[in-house]
Design a protein around this motif. Structure first.
Motif, PDB file in Angstrom:
ATOM      1  N   THR A 195      -8.105 148.983  58.042  1.00 29.66           N
ATOM      2  CA  THR A 195      -8.377 148.561  56.670  1.00 29.66           C
ATOM      3  C   THR A 195      -7.597 147.316  56.291  1.00 29.66           C
ATOM      4  O   THR A 195      -8.156 146.390  55.690  1.00 29.66           O
ATOM      5  N   LEU A 196      -6.323 147.234  56.628  1.00 24.02           N
ATOM      6  CA  LEU A 196      -5.506 146.078  56.244  1.00 24.02           C
ATOM      7  C   LEU A 196      -6.012 144.771  56.870  1.00 24.02           C
ATOM      8  O   LEU A 196      -6.199 143.784  56.146  1.00 24.02           O
ATOM      9  N   PRO A 197      -6.280 144.713  58.194  1.00 24.69           N
ATOM     10  CA  PRO A 197      -6.835 143.461  58.732  1.00 24.69           C
ATOM     11  C   PRO A 197      -8.183 143.099  58.105  1.00 24.69           C
ATOM     12  O   PRO A 197      -8.477 141.925  57.893  1.00 24.69           O
ATOM     13  N   TRP A 198      -9.013 144.106  57.800  1.00 24.51           N
ATOM     14  CA  TRP A 198     -10.298 143.818  57.175  1.00 24.51           C
ATOM     15  C   TRP A 198     -10.112 143.226  55.787  1.00 24.51           C
ATOM     16  O   TRP A 198     -10.802 142.286  55.402  1.00 24.51           O
ATOM     17  N   LEU A 199      -9.169 143.767  55.014  1.00 21.36           N
ATOM     18  CA  LEU A 199      -8.935 143.233  53.671  1.00 21.36           C
ATOM     19  C   LEU A 199      -8.422 141.803  53.728  1.00 21.36           C
ATOM     20  O   LEU A 199      -8.789 140.970  52.890  1.00 21.36           O
ATOM     21  N   VAL A 200      -7.588 141.487  54.717  1.00 19.72           N
ATOM     22  CA  VAL A 200      -7.112 140.110  54.881  1.00 19.72           C
ATOM     23  C   VAL A 200      -8.287 139.189  55.202  1.00 19.72           C
ATOM     24  O   VAL A 200      -8.421 138.108  54.611  1.00 19.72           O
ATOM     25  N   MET A 201      -9.163 139.616  56.117  1.00 19.27           N
ATOM     26  CA  MET A 201     -10.346 138.802  56.445  1.00 19.27           C
ATOM     27  C   MET A 201     -11.278 138.665  55.253  1.00 19.27           C
ATOM     28  O   MET A 201     -11.877 137.605  55.041  1.00 19.27           O
ATOM     29  N   LEU A 202     -11.395 139.713  54.449  1.00 24.46           N
ATOM     30  CA  LEU A 202     -12.255 139.673  53.269  1.00 24.46           C
ATOM     31  C   LEU A 202     -11.735 138.665  52.244  1.00 24.46           C
ATOM     32  O   LEU A 202     -12.510 137.868  51.693  1.00 24.46           O
ATOM     33  N   VAL A 203     -10.434 138.661  52.013  1.00 28.95           N
ATOM     34  CA  VAL A 203      -9.851 137.714  51.057  1.00 28.95           C
ATOM     35  C   VAL A 203      -9.996 136.284  51.566  1.00 28.95           C
ATOM     36  O   VAL A 203     -10.375 135.373  50.808  1.00 28.95           O
ATOM     37  N   ILE A 204      -9.705 136.053  52.840  1.00 30.29           N
ATOM     38  CA  ILE A 204      -9.841 134.702  53.407  1.00 30.29           C
ATOM     39  C   ILE A 204     -11.298 134.241  53.329  1.00 30.29           C
ATOM     40  O   ILE A 204     -11.586 133.093  52.951  1.00 30.29           O
ATOM     41  N   GLY A 205     -12.245 135.114  53.653  1.00 26.56           N
ATOM     42  CA  GLY A 205     -13.662 134.753  53.565  1.00 26.56           C
ATOM     43  C   GLY A 205     -14.101 134.462  52.148  1.00 26.56           C
ATOM     44  O   GLY A 205     -14.877 133.536  51.905  1.00 26.56           O
ATOM     45  N   ALA A 206     -13.591 135.234  51.187  1.00 27.70           N
ATOM     46  CA  ALA A 206     -13.956 134.993  49.786  1.00 27.70           C
ATOM     47  C   ALA A 206     -13.408 133.656  49.298  1.00 27.70           C
ATOM     48  O   ALA A 206     -14.097 132.912  48.593  1.00 27.70           O
ATOM     49  N   VAL A 207     -12.171 133.326  49.692  1.00 25.69           N
ATOM     50  CA  VAL A 207     -11.580 132.051  49.287  1.00 25.69           C
ATOM     51  C   VAL A 207     -12.343 130.888  49.910  1.00 25.69           C
ATOM     52  O   VAL A 207     -12.657 129.896  49.231  1.00 25.69           O
ATOM     53  N   LEU A 208     -12.657 130.990  51.203  1.00 37.32           N
ATOM     54  CA  LEU A 208     -13.403 129.904  51.857  1.00 37.32           C
ATOM     55  C   LEU A 208     -14.804 129.743  51.279  1.00 37.32           C
ATOM     56  O   LEU A 208     -15.283 128.619  51.100  1.00 37.32           O
ATOM     57  N   THR A 209     -15.458 130.844  50.979  1.00 35.48           N
ATOM     58  CA  THR A 209     -16.785 130.768  50.371  1.00 35.48           C
ATOM     59  C   THR A 209     -16.725 130.137  48.991  1.00 35.48           C
ATOM     60  O   THR A 209     -17.571 129.301  48.640  1.00 35.48           O
ATOM     61  N   ALA A 210     -15.724 130.509  48.205  1.00 37.82           N
ATOM     62  CA  ALA A 210     -15.575 129.908  46.880  1.00 37.82           C
ATOM     63  C   ALA A 210     -15.308 128.411  46.989  1.00 37.82           C
ATOM     64  O   ALA A 210     -15.845 127.622  46.198  1.00 37.82           O
ATOM     65  N   LEU A 211     -14.514 128.000  47.973  1.00 39.93           N
ATOM     66  CA  LEU A 211     -14.257 126.567  48.168  1.00 39.93           C
ATOM     67  C   LEU A 211     -15.520 125.823  48.582  1.00 39.93           C
ATOM     68  O   LEU A 211     -15.755 124.696  48.134  1.00 39.93           O
ATOM     69  N   LEU A 212     -16.333 126.435  49.439  1.00 40.37           N
ATOM     70  CA  LEU A 212     -17.584 125.787  49.847  1.00 40.37           C
ATOM     71  C   LEU A 212     -18.522 125.596  48.673  1.00 40.37           C
ATOM     72  O   LEU A 212     -19.140 124.540  48.515  1.00 40.37           O
ATOM     73  N   PHE A 213     -18.644 126.595  47.830  1.00 40.38           N
ATOM     74  CA  PHE A 213     -19.520 126.462  46.668  1.00 40.38           C
ATOM     75  C   PHE A 213     -18.952 125.498  45.640  1.00 40.38           C
ATOM     76  O   PHE A 213     -19.682 124.754  45.005  1.00 40.38           O
ATOM     77  N   LYS A 214     -17.637 125.478  45.485  1.00 41.34           N
ATOM     78  CA  LYS A 214     -17.025 124.588  44.505  1.00 41.34           C
ATOM     79  C   LYS A 214     -17.151 123.119  44.915  1.00 41.34           C
ATOM     80  O   LYS A 214     -17.390 122.256  44.086  1.00 41.34           O
ATOM     81  N   THR A 215     -17.004 122.834  46.204  1.00 39.22           N
ATOM     82  CA  THR A 215     -17.097 121.448  46.665  1.00 39.22           C
ATOM     83  C   THR A 215     -18.540 120.979  46.793  1.00 39.22           C
ATOM     84  O   THR A 215     -18.784 119.791  46.970  1.00 39.22           O
ATOM     85  N   GLY A 216     -19.480 121.883  46.739  1.00 44.28           N
ATOM     86  CA  GLY A 216     -20.877 121.499  46.840  1.00 44.28           C
ATOM     87  C   GLY A 216     -21.359 121.372  48.266  1.00 44.28           C
ATOM     88  O   GLY A 216     -22.432 120.868  48.514  1.00 44.28           O
ATOM     89  N   ALA A 217     -20.563 121.831  49.233  1.00 48.66           N
ATOM     90  CA  ALA A 217     -20.985 121.758  50.627  1.00 48.66           C
ATOM     91  C   ALA A 217     -22.125 122.718  50.909  1.00 48.66           C
ATOM     92  O   ALA A 217     -22.911 122.508  51.814  1.00 48.66           O
ATOM     93  N   VAL A 218     -22.217 123.769  50.123  1.00 50.45           N
ATOM     94  CA  VAL A 218     -23.299 124.733  50.258  1.00 50.45           C
ATOM     95  C   VAL A 218     -24.037 124.769  48.930  1.00 50.45           C
ATOM     96  O   VAL A 218     -23.434 125.017  47.900  1.00 50.45           O
ATOM     97  N   GLY A 219     -25.314 124.507  48.971  1.00 48.46           N
ATOM     98  CA  GLY A 219     -26.086 124.537  47.740  1.00 48.46           C
ATOM     99  C   GLY A 219     -26.900 125.810  47.653  1.00 48.46           C
ATOM    100  O   GLY A 219     -27.477 126.250  48.628  1.00 48.46           O
TER     101      GLY A 219
END
Length: 133
Positions: free
Chosen positions: A78-102
């Motif tokens: 569970t702990l490694p999965w939660l770390v991967m989930l947080v990192i993935g959520a942050v990277l996804t938010a950055l992609l949408f914020k920068t407009g790299a993903v429309g």
């Protein structure tokens, strides 16, 4: 008539294949069910991998082996999965914020002038001797 009996006997090749297929479907349904709470996806993946390893060893493993592995791996996965989930959520938010993903539903940033969005009525019509697609 004796051939039909041997085909449908429990030890026949057909019944072995159908039994393995039913185990595969049941284990995958358990995996989906255990993934519904997002927090337990790591343990469900670890359990699925352990059942797949048992199948590769030609050991009969079904839903019982999956649930045993799920509860055994719940704490450690569970702990490694939660770390991967947080990192993935942050990277996804950055992609949408920068407009790299429309995305038409989550469009946050601009496209940087690389493409021009057309209203639905203009698609497929000619503008200045050029087809707008």
């Amino acid at each position: 008539m004796s051939d039909n009996k041997s085909i449908f006997s429990y030890d026949s090749k057909l019944m072995t294949i159908l039994n393995n297929l039913a185990d595969l479907i049941f284990v995958n349904l358990l995996f989906i069910l255990c993934c519904l709470p997002v927090v337990t996806i790591g343990a469900a993946r670890a359990a699925l991998h352990s059942v797949a390893a048992l199948w590769m060893k030609k050991d009969h493993a079904g839903g019982g082996a999956f649930m045993k592995a799920f509860w055994a791996n719940l704490r450690h996965a569970t702990l490694p999965w939660l770390v991967m989930l947080v990192i993935g959520a942050v990277l996804t938010a950055l992609l949408f914020k920068t407009g790299a993903v429309g995305s038409p539903l989550l469009h946050v940033g601009g496209t940087g002038g690389l493409c021009r969005r057309q209203p639905l009525g203009e698609i497929g019509q000619f503008h200045n001797k050029r087809l707008v697609v």
